[in-house]
Design a protein around this motif. Sequence first.
Motif, PDB file in Angstrom:
ATOM      1  N   ASP A  84       9.656   2.576  -2.172  1.00 25.47           N
ATOM      2  CA  ASP A  84       8.866   2.984  -1.223  1.00 25.47           C
ATOM      3  C   ASP A  84       7.499   3.055  -1.597  1.00 25.47           C
ATOM      4  OD1 ASP A  84      10.979   4.303   0.699  1.00 25.47           O
ATOM      5  OD2 ASP A  84      11.818   4.896  -1.394  1.00 25.47           O
ATOM      6  N   PRO A  85       6.192   3.405  -0.690  1.00 25.91           N
ATOM      7  CA  PRO A  85       4.963   3.884  -1.367  1.00 25.91           C
ATOM      8  C   PRO A  85       5.068   4.710  -2.252  1.00 25.91           C
ATOM      9  CG  PRO A  85       5.004   5.005   1.037  1.00 25.91           C
ATOM     10  CD  PRO A  85       6.112   4.065   0.670  1.00 25.91           C
ATOM     11  N   PHE A  86       5.197   5.247  -2.625  1.00 30.23           N
ATOM     12  CA  PHE A  86       4.684   6.420  -3.798  1.00 30.23           C
ATOM     13  C   PHE A  86       4.354   5.808  -5.227  1.00 30.23           C
ATOM     14  CE2 PHE A  86       9.704   7.764  -3.062  1.00 30.23           C
ATOM     15  CZ  PHE A  86       9.209   8.349  -1.884  1.00 30.23           C
ATOM     16  N   VAL A  87       4.624   4.825  -5.471  1.00 29.30           N
ATOM     17  CA  VAL A  87       3.629   4.746  -7.057  1.00 29.30           C
ATOM     18  C   VAL A  87       2.596   4.417  -6.955  1.00 29.30           C
ATOM     19  CG1 VAL A  87       3.954   2.414  -8.112  1.00 29.30           C
ATOM     20  CG2 VAL A  87       5.880   4.078  -7.879  1.00 29.30           C
ATOM     21  N   GLY A  96       8.890  -8.050  -0.240  1.00 31.27           N
ATOM     22  CA  GLY A  96       9.566  -8.034  -2.034  1.00 31.27           C
ATOM     23  C   GLY A  96       8.967  -8.603  -2.697  1.00 31.27           C
ATOM     24  N   LEU A  97       9.822  -8.023  -3.898  1.00 29.75           N
ATOM     25  CA  LEU A  97       9.324  -8.100  -5.112  1.00 29.75           C
ATOM     26  C   LEU A  97       9.308  -9.949  -5.458  1.00 29.75           C
ATOM     27  CD1 LEU A  97       8.036  -5.518  -5.920  1.00 29.75           C
ATOM     28  CD2 LEU A  97       6.368  -7.115  -5.449  1.00 29.75           C
ATOM     29  N   ASN A  98      10.806 -10.104  -5.036  1.00 33.36           N
ATOM     30  CA  ASN A  98      11.505 -11.052  -5.751  1.00 33.36           C
ATOM     31  C   ASN A  98      11.034 -12.584  -5.856  1.00 33.36           C
ATOM     32  OD1 ASN A  98      14.351 -10.580  -7.108  1.00 33.36           O
ATOM     33  ND2 ASN A  98      15.301 -12.376  -6.014  1.00 33.36           N
ATOM     34  N   LEU A 126       0.741  -1.403  -2.613  1.00 35.31           N
ATOM     35  CA  LEU A 126       0.918  -0.016  -1.784  1.00 35.31           C
ATOM     36  C   LEU A 126       2.495  -0.119  -1.599  1.00 35.31           C
ATOM     37  CD1 LEU A 126       0.588   2.585  -0.335  1.00 35.31           C
ATOM     38  CD2 LEU A 126      -0.185   1.563   1.262  1.00 35.31           C
ATOM     39  N   SER A 127       2.647  -1.314  -0.983  1.00 30.74           N
ATOM     40  CA  SER A 127       4.394  -1.721  -1.093  1.00 30.74           C
ATOM     41  C   SER A 127       4.905  -2.762  -0.131  1.00 30.74           C
ATOM     42  CB  SER A 127       4.691  -0.609   0.255  1.00 30.74           C
ATOM     43  OG  SER A 127       6.195  -0.299   0.862  1.00 30.74           O
ATOM     44  N   HIS A 128       5.843  -3.693  -1.085  1.00 28.45           N
ATOM     45  CA  HIS A 128       6.179  -4.701  -0.756  1.00 28.45           C
ATOM     46  C   HIS A 128       7.831  -5.026   0.343  1.00 28.45           C
ATOM     47  CE1 HIS A 128       2.581  -6.391  -1.553  1.00 28.45           C
ATOM     48  NE2 HIS A 128       2.763  -5.837  -2.683  1.00 28.45           N
ATOM     49  N   GLY A 129       8.292  -3.446   0.261  1.00 25.33           N
ATOM     50  CA  GLY A 129       9.802  -2.867   0.482  1.00 25.33           C
ATOM     51  C   GLY A 129      10.276  -2.807   2.047  1.00 25.33           C
ATOM     52  N   ILE A 130       8.882  -3.245   2.620  1.00 19.80           N
ATOM     53  CA  ILE A 130       9.144  -3.079   4.278  1.00 19.80           C
ATOM     54  C   ILE A 130      10.165  -3.731   5.050  1.00 19.80           C
ATOM     55  CG2 ILE A 130       7.770  -3.203   6.656  1.00 19.80           C
ATOM     56  CD1 ILE A 130       6.534  -0.660   4.878  1.00 19.80           C
ATOM     57  N   VAL A 157      -5.092  -4.481   2.707  1.00 17.78           N
ATOM     58  CA  VAL A 157      -4.594  -5.876   3.771  1.00 17.78           C
ATOM     59  C   VAL A 157      -2.730  -6.085   4.304  1.00 17.78           C
ATOM     60  CG1 VAL A 157      -3.739  -7.745   3.504  1.00 17.78           C
ATOM     61  CG2 VAL A 157      -5.698  -7.523   2.738  1.00 17.78           C
ATOM     62  N   VAL A 158      -1.825  -5.987   5.128  1.00 13.79           N
ATOM     63  CA  VAL A 158      -1.505  -5.536   5.651  1.00 13.79           C
ATOM     64  C   VAL A 158      -0.380  -7.026   6.362  1.00 13.79           C
ATOM     65  CG1 VAL A 158       0.422  -4.012   8.047  1.00 13.79           C
ATOM     66  CG2 VAL A 158      -1.274  -3.331   6.151  1.00 13.79           C
ATOM     67  N   VAL A 159       0.612  -7.434   5.892  1.00 13.79           N
ATOM     68  CA  VAL A 159       1.476  -8.512   6.207  1.00 13.79           C
ATOM     69  C   VAL A 159       2.558  -8.285   6.775  1.00 13.79           C
ATOM     70  CG1 VAL A 159       1.430 -11.121   6.059  1.00 13.79           C
ATOM     71  CG2 VAL A 159      -0.401 -10.146   4.594  1.00 13.79           C
ATOM     72  N   VAL A 160       3.252  -8.014   7.762  1.00 13.37           N
ATOM     73  CA  VAL A 160       4.420  -7.898   8.295  1.00 13.37           C
ATOM     74  C   VAL A 160       4.294  -8.373  10.062  1.00 13.37           C
ATOM     75  CG1 VAL A 160       6.059  -6.240   9.606  1.00 13.37           C
ATOM     76  CG2 VAL A 160       4.796  -5.792   6.664  1.00 13.37           C
TER      77      VAL A 160
END
Lengths: 268, 268, 268
Positions: free
Chosen positions: B17-20, C14-16, C39-43, C69-72
């Motif tokens: 999630d974007p919480f962090v 993701g972060l893998n 911001l988030s890589h969990g989309i 920057v958004v990359v989806v």
Amino acid sequence: MQSNPVITLTTDFGLNDPFVGVMKGAILSINPSANVIDLSHGIASHDIREAAFTLGMNYKFFPERTCHVVVVDPGVGSRRRPLLVVTERQYFIGPDNGVFSYIYKLEARTLQVIHITADHYFLKSKSSTFQGRDVFAPVAAWLSGGKNVQNFGEVITDYLSIDLQIPALGKGAIKGEIIHVDKFGNATTNISQTEIDALISQNPGAPLRVLLAGKEVPMKMYYGEALDKELHSVINSSEYVEFFVNRGSAAQLFNITIGNTVEIQNTP
Amino acid sequence: MQSNPVITLTTDFGLNDPFVGVMKGAILSINPSANVIDLSHGIASHDIREAAFTLGMNYKFFPERTCHVVVVDPGVGSRRRPLLVVTERQYFIGPDNGVFSYIYKLEARTLQVIHITADHYFLKSKSSTFQGRDVFAPVAAWLSGGKNVQNFGEVITDYLSIDLQIPALGKGAIKGEIIHVDKFGNATTNISQTEIDALISQNPGAPLRVLLAGKEVPMKMYYGEALDKELHSVINSSEYVEFFVNRGSAAQLFNITIGNTVEIQNTP
Amino acid sequence: MQSNPVITLTTDFGLNDPFVGVMKGAILSINPSANVIDLSHGIASHDIREAAFTLGMNYKFFPERTCHVVVVDPGVGSRRRPLLVVTERQYFIGPDNGVFSYIYKLEARTLQVIHITADHYFLKSKSSTFQGRDVFAPVAAWLSGGKNVQNFGEVITDYLSIDLQIPALGKGAIKGEIIHVDKFGNATTNISQTEIDALISQNPGAPLRVLLAGKEVPMKMYYGEALDKELHSVINSSEYVEFFVNRGSAAQLFNITIGNTVEIQNTP
């Protein structure tokens, strides 16, 4: 001395434990102006080959004088040596277990490999199980802070390399294999543009055919060019042949796993 | 005022999630020169004990004046107090629910605990469900930007501590338990070098025996010293007794879980 | 030019894999003083709606002049256009596929949308499969380094928006649905404070009732106010109606999933 020197971290630590965070603490305690960037912490536990590959595909996108720290180190605490690798543009710090094999190959022209022995740069309370925090992070911090490479130890030449599985070029064909599957299910091979160029030069103008487990897979220029749910191949952003499904997982839909054989043919 | 003040974040938010990310936005909106470092976001949901342990094992590796923010906070929005803990070298910001219990113990000599009441430092649009973003992050940002600790509230002494499960030292033996399993399957106990030193002083020179669930486990100096697939123990990088398998998961291979009993004997 | 310009990254990477890390390398190679924040890589892979929502709920918490920057980007490499969106306070960079739909709506007053065509700002070795690294990251770096927005391309007006699923306000009721479940099992609806205010103005003073799948769920001010294990609703930190269980997972315990219908009634 630089204003915002970049230090990257590549480990098999994952992000669930505080291992990565505390390495950053150790770095910033020595060099507060370091900019520490995570390259990847998703390397499979103890997978030296994946670490070498991840670093080899990505280091060139970082700024000059970047210091890349790699901690994938099944032999931590044993007698394997800590290394500082110096190339024309960048630095690499990690264990002497082959994680820098792509660097040795790609940067052979200007390569200098130093066995780090100057233990006054290590954390004083050095443990024998966490050299990432106690040895590699501090050395990267001191180096990025301006210490000269000569200060860290002597040049060696008997450093360890692993077999990079460069596919052999045959007559009219290259045989390779799947070496990585990413988060989207894209499956990367060990066949790069370089091998394909060499293959094409054998029979210029002849059609190129990509085969996965013996079955032909059409090649595209980019993902969006392919119809959904069909398997295609592409030269990916690291310049390696990759199998993909547009908006889907090639690995899942077509049951592709690491080690599957790939062949590229170029016969008239 | 520092040039690159470090703020660490420890939460049970995970990274999906974007919480962090949004906490970092709130910090940088107030202090653009803050260097925000993730210590861990893998704390189990609402696990105050794990948060306390993670912080307690790692804070000393960060620079002087680091501000550690902890948001593991099952009672968010209720009347539990937001705290600013001041020690000789560093700052700690988070809820009054025991997450700072190791700090209270280890930094008792110079400890000052402040109940944060100066709500003009909070985000104006303060919500009642996300104090990490609206209270703790802004306070850390103002503090790291140079605001004096007195500005945030009054000193209190009735802050909450949790039982740290320090293992009791008996005659010739310490009884403890497994309190954490890391990504590699290494299983950490609550028995530290300090307790072992006290045990050894009872019978100097007597052999030390480590038992897991009643069975002796040989001790090694570092991971690489052990044969593959066998269970061994070690004093780990946080100076706690840990069970490990070289290049394998001790937890999986030997079925070790949190709460398993551990005993260290030192009888002639 | 700013001293520490903030660039945020929101992706479905993701972060893998090293995708996120190498984007940071590309940014820092151009602008070494950029402060790159995740911001988030969990989309979810290819989920444009979730990316739009994540950005829309959080961008306002970042500093002035932040570049998001958004990359989806399911259509990477195809003819969909790269965009630079300029608002009163911030910048947004990403594909023309609707990921900026909330920005278009919330910042309509000062909005300027530019089709990025100045390809001399892209990486020279531009691939067709990784525009995050080769197009969006470099453009963000140049922009944060001081390049003027006019340099990147021409203003367009035919950019793509997605349906934001704003719930329709009926007579005495709003009908909405569950649109997100977070790490704690909290389930967010698409009904915001704005819609509730409009509903209340129909019958001021009448009681407000929240229904999930037709069953009334009591409303609380914050999580800690609710008894454990019972389902409650709250206006969350993004000002949307959310279902939660205090110290538990609402989604798991009450079987809530994305798409479940929600109704808020306000009848005398």
